[in-house]
Design an enzyme around this catalytic site. Sequence first.
Site, PDB file in Angstrom:
ATOM      1  N   GLY A   1      -8.591  -7.938   7.849  1.00 54.68           N
ATOM      2  CA  GLY A   1      -9.691  -7.757   6.913  1.00 54.68           C
ATOM      3  C   GLY A   1     -10.744  -8.851   6.931  1.00 54.68           C
ATOM      4  O   GLY A   1     -11.191  -9.309   7.988  1.00 54.68           O
TER       5      GLY A   1
ATOM      6  N   ASP B   1      -1.341 -17.020   7.058  1.00 57.74           N
ATOM      7  CA  ASP B   1      -1.131 -15.792   6.298  1.00 57.74           C
ATOM      8  C   ASP B   1       0.317 -15.727   5.827  1.00 57.74           C
ATOM      9  O   ASP B   1       1.206 -16.325   6.438  1.00 57.74           O
ATOM     10  CB  ASP B   1      -1.442 -14.573   7.178  1.00 57.74           C
ATOM     11  CG  ASP B   1      -1.781 -13.341   6.358  1.00 57.74           C
ATOM     12  OD1 ASP B   1      -2.977 -13.045   6.190  1.00 57.74           O
ATOM     13  OD2 ASP B   1      -0.848 -12.667   5.885  1.00 57.74           O
TER      14      ASP B   1
ATOM     15  N   GLU C   1     -17.225  -3.289   2.495  1.00 55.18           N
ATOM     16  CA  GLU C   1     -17.030  -2.086   3.288  1.00 55.18           C
ATOM     17  C   GLU C   1     -15.726  -2.153   4.049  1.00 55.18           C
ATOM     18  O   GLU C   1     -15.251  -3.231   4.400  1.00 55.18           O
ATOM     19  CB  GLU C   1     -18.194  -1.893   4.272  1.00 55.18           C
ATOM     20  CG  GLU C   1     -18.229  -2.919   5.393  1.00 55.18           C
ATOM     21  CD  GLU C   1     -19.379  -2.686   6.372  1.00 55.18           C
ATOM     22  OE1 GLU C   1     -20.203  -1.819   6.094  1.00 55.18           O
ATOM     23  OE2 GLU C   1     -19.421  -3.379   7.389  1.00 55.18           O
TER      24      GLU C   1
ATOM     25  N   ASN D   1      -9.497 -17.870   1.580  1.00 57.57           N
ATOM     26  CA  ASN D   1      -9.756 -16.437   1.552  1.00 57.57           C
ATOM     27  C   ASN D   1      -8.588 -15.629   0.987  1.00 57.57           C
ATOM     28  O   ASN D   1      -8.790 -14.511   0.505  1.00 57.57           O
ATOM     29  CB  ASN D   1     -10.063 -15.946   2.972  1.00 57.57           C
ATOM     30  CG  ASN D   1     -10.066 -14.433   3.059  1.00 57.57           C
ATOM     31  OD1 ASN D   1     -10.988 -13.769   2.583  1.00 57.57           O
ATOM     32  ND2 ASN D   1      -9.022 -13.858   3.651  1.00 57.57           N
TER      33      ASN D   1
ATOM     34  N   TYR E   1      -8.286 -10.546 -12.430  1.00 66.50           N
ATOM     35  CA  TYR E   1      -9.153 -10.721 -11.264  1.00 66.50           C
ATOM     36  C   TYR E   1     -10.487 -11.370 -11.649  1.00 66.50           C
ATOM     37  O   TYR E   1     -10.925 -12.336 -11.016  1.00 66.50           O
ATOM     38  CB  TYR E   1      -9.390  -9.369 -10.596  1.00 66.50           C
ATOM     39  CG  TYR E   1     -10.090  -9.468  -9.256  1.00 66.50           C
ATOM     40  CD1 TYR E   1      -9.392  -9.822  -8.109  1.00 66.50           C
ATOM     41  CD2 TYR E   1     -11.456  -9.205  -9.144  1.00 66.50           C
ATOM     42  CE1 TYR E   1     -10.018  -9.913  -6.882  1.00 66.50           C
ATOM     43  CE2 TYR E   1     -12.094  -9.286  -7.916  1.00 66.50           C
ATOM     44  CZ  TYR E   1     -11.371  -9.640  -6.792  1.00 66.50           C
ATOM     45  OH  TYR E   1     -12.023  -9.736  -5.585  1.00 66.50           O
TER      46      TYR E   1
ATOM     47  N   ARG F   1      -6.701  -3.704   6.537  1.00 66.23           N
ATOM     48  CA  ARG F   1      -6.794  -3.566   5.086  1.00 66.23           C
ATOM     49  C   ARG F   1      -8.068  -4.232   4.592  1.00 66.23           C
ATOM     50  O   ARG F   1      -8.415  -5.332   4.980  1.00 66.23           O
ATOM     51  CB  ARG F   1      -5.597  -4.248   4.405  1.00 66.23           C
ATOM     52  CG  ARG F   1      -4.275  -3.572   4.634  1.00 66.23           C
ATOM     53  CD  ARG F   1      -3.254  -4.050   3.616  1.00 66.23           C
ATOM     54  NE  ARG F   1      -3.214  -5.493   3.483  1.00 66.23           N
ATOM     55  CZ  ARG F   1      -2.415  -6.254   4.189  1.00 66.23           C
ATOM     56  NH1 ARG F   1      -1.616  -5.741   5.085  1.00 66.23           N
ATOM     57  NH2 ARG F   1      -2.405  -7.567   4.004  1.00 66.23           N
TER      58      ARG F   1
ATOM     59  N   ASP G   1       2.355 -19.436   2.006  1.00 69.26           N
ATOM     60  CA  ASP G   1       2.321 -18.825   0.678  1.00 69.26           C
ATOM     61  C   ASP G   1       1.463 -19.755  -0.164  1.00 69.26           C
ATOM     62  O   ASP G   1       1.912 -20.846  -0.549  1.00 69.26           O
ATOM     63  CB  ASP G   1       3.732 -18.706   0.096  1.00 69.26           C
ATOM     64  CG  ASP G   1       3.757 -18.044  -1.275  1.00 69.26           C
ATOM     65  OD1 ASP G   1       2.685 -17.917  -1.900  1.00 69.26           O
ATOM     66  OD2 ASP G   1       4.850 -17.660  -1.732  1.00 69.26           O
TER      67      ASP G   1
END
Length: 264
Positions: A19, A39, A191, A91, A157, A198, A64
């Site tokens: 992504g 990641d 988008e 990110n 969020y 994902r 993590d």
Amino acid sequence: MSNSDFIGKNIIVTGAANGVGKAIANRFLSGGGCVVVADLDLTKAKETAAEMGEIGLAHATEVDVRDESSVNSMVEFTLDKCGAIDVLVNNAGIFQKSIPSVDQSLDEWKRVMDVHVQGTYLCSKSVAPSMIKQHSGAIVNISSNAGFAAFPYRTGYSTAKAAINMLTKVFAIEWAENGVRVNAIAPNFVEKDRTGDRNLGMETIREIGGGADLDSILARTPTHRLTSLGSIAESVAFLSSDKIPDVTGAILPVDGGWTAYGYY
């Protein structure tokens, strides 16, 4: 900006296996940088790094961002592989479904806050010592238009992204005299990546609910389009560049005018 603007630079991108993070990592690689693909999904991170190996030098590591020891291991891994850390992109993030605040569990609140706020805090403070020592470095946080305007039913969020905005400013002020710049970008809905990674595409927008359908989002956005992965990647590269030493503590909307728009 040229295609060699990050030669000799070492960059960590969290949540980079797919992504938005993958698009950002690819931008740094195309600019000649050495990128650590960090990641939670190590298998996917390794696959992504191997794929990126056709563009430039990429390493994969598990992280993590909620866990301090895991974050410290990511920093040690990067210093061992690259020798220095010049750029950190915070990110890593998760989405929150539309749930009325009175129905949201404490676990749901903590889940969102831990990844976004604690993750940004831990990663930033963990890379800062090495950046301060070398008297240079750039940190770019991924915020959101939800950090400027309330998104009902997505309590955690919106609050988390607003907190990231403040962390950006606090760290920028604290570390400015040490040559470390801290900025953020605030995208609109993003988008869907055409490669199938994902991302926040039409399916996810419909899932969020709370009146947030694609047509209403596009109508509310002056450019009438979702934020592209390319715009995000280039914006992050811009804020990471050595060419703008006086830009710190800034939160750059990358939202097609959504935040500036005052009408309904």
